[in-house]
Write a protein that holds these residues in place. Structure first.
Motif, PDB file in Angstrom:
ATOM      1  N   THR A   1      42.727  34.010  44.465  1.00  0.00           N
ATOM      2  CA  THR A   1      43.873  34.511  43.725  1.00  0.00           C
ATOM      3  C   THR A   1      44.127  33.591  42.538  1.00  0.00           C
TER       4      THR A   1
ATOM      5  N   GLY B   1      46.437  38.068  39.927  1.00  0.00           N
ATOM      6  CA  GLY B   1      45.385  38.928  40.428  1.00  0.00           C
ATOM      7  C   GLY B   1      44.693  38.368  41.650  1.00  0.00           C
TER       8      GLY B   1
ATOM      9  N   LYS C   1      41.384  42.636  41.099  1.00  0.00           N
ATOM     10  CA  LYS C   1      42.429  43.510  40.611  1.00  0.00           C
ATOM     11  C   LYS C   1      43.642  42.691  40.220  1.00  0.00           C
ATOM     12  N   TYR C   2      44.240  43.046  39.065  1.00  0.00           N
ATOM     13  CA  TYR C   2      45.490  42.439  38.653  1.00  0.00           C
ATOM     14  C   TYR C   2      46.630  43.166  39.359  1.00  0.00           C
ATOM     15  N   LEU C   3      47.395  42.435  40.129  1.00  0.00           N
ATOM     16  CA  LEU C   3      48.551  43.015  40.814  1.00  0.00           C
ATOM     17  C   LEU C   3      49.762  43.073  39.896  1.00  0.00           C
TER      18      LEU C   3
END
Length: 300
Positions: free
Chosen positions: A223, A193, A182-184
């Motif tokens: 990450t 991400g 998931k891209y934060l």
């Protein structure tokens, strides 16, 4: 548009025209685009400024979304052919020291393709060092990555990594990974991400001249951050940790850090650091190995 730079061709110049995306005041397009927002939502449509603050994403006379221009983080024409969706880069380096006849060759390359809902990429990084009266050493890293983009910045991940490393006595490590990510953060200056999943590790090595192999199952947690829009510089950092499921107490980590400086005519200088750590290395292999590279390259 990508990495906060809009690029388009003109009839009156040999070079493409480029402008910082967030400095555009108004826009209207006549071509269908894939539009990605910082929220992770993707649209297919045309862009047209509504007022001085908002841009509309329009398709078949319907306004699909209204957003500020800074919230648009990626833009690609959808009527382009296959080759236009490719991106590629190649950089090489060479060092020679006369005193001990030390020669070192470096090759770094990347090839990628991106569509509306998925992307695929591959990379190859190879260093060979030869020196008088010393055995040749080499380090090879390569991978093949597939991502399928889902809603709300999530993506599915399938990846295969290869590593050959003389210092760690690894003839070939083949790592197969399957997971989610998931891209934060997705903005016009930063992508960040997380990813996690399971992997299968196959290693081949030599002990006293005898070829052997080892299989193990692992988890992985990683990450990645990509920082740009800082002039001609961009930074890419990635770290992945692999705790073993089948070998008690064993864990590994891979770390990569790259600084890229853009030059005219799509040339660039790349400064790269790669680091590998294994707390239970193969017999006669080192726990850690790292390499620093400086290469000159060209990107498509």
């Amino acid at each position: 548009m990508k990495e906060n730079v809009a690029t388009f061709e003109t009839d009156y110049s040999k070079n493409d025209f480029k402008i910082k995306w967030v400095e555009i005041k108004k826009i209207k397009t006549k071509t269908l685009y894939l539009v990605s927002l910082s929220s992770g939502i993707r649209y297919t449509g045309y862009l047209e400024s509504i007022d001085d603050e908002e841009v509309g994403v329009i398709f078949k006379n319907d306004t699909l979304a209204k957003t500020e221009i800074k919230e648009i983080v990626f833009l690609r024409k959808l009527d382009q052919d296959f080759w236009s969706n490719l991106n590629a880069s190649l950089s090489v380096g060479y060092n020679f020291t006369k005193a001990n006849n030390l020669s070192q060759y470096s090759v770094r390359s990347n090839l990628g393709y991106r569509s509306k809902n998925w992307s695929a990429s591959t990379s190859y990084n190879h260093i060979i060092s030869s020196q008088q009266d010393v055995s040749k050493t080499q380090r090879l890293e390569a991978n093949l990555v597939y991502k399928n983009y889902i809603k709300n910045k999530w993506f599915g991940l399938a990846e295969i990594n290869w590593l050959s490393n003389t210092a760690q006595n690894i003839n070939l490590r083949t790592l197969s990974k399957l997971g989610m990510g998931k891209y934060l953060v997705q903005t016009n200056s930063l992508y960040w991400g997380l990813q996690t999943g399971a992997s299968f590790n196959n290693e081949s090595f030599s002990l006293d001249g005898v070829d052997s192999s080892n299989d193990s199952a692992e988890l992985f947690f990683g990450t990645e951050a990509n920082l740009y829009d800082i002039g001609d510089l961009s930074f890419l950092s990635r770290v992945v940790v692999y705790p073993s499921l089948t070998e008690s107490g064993r864990w590994r980590t891979d770390f990569n850090f790259d600084i890229k400086y853009d030059l005219p005519f799509d040339f660039y200088i790349n400064f790269g650091l790669s680091y590998n750590y294994d707390n239970q290395p193969i017999q006669s292999g080192r726990e850690k190995d790292y390499v620093f590279q400086t290469t000159l390259g060209w990107s498509l």
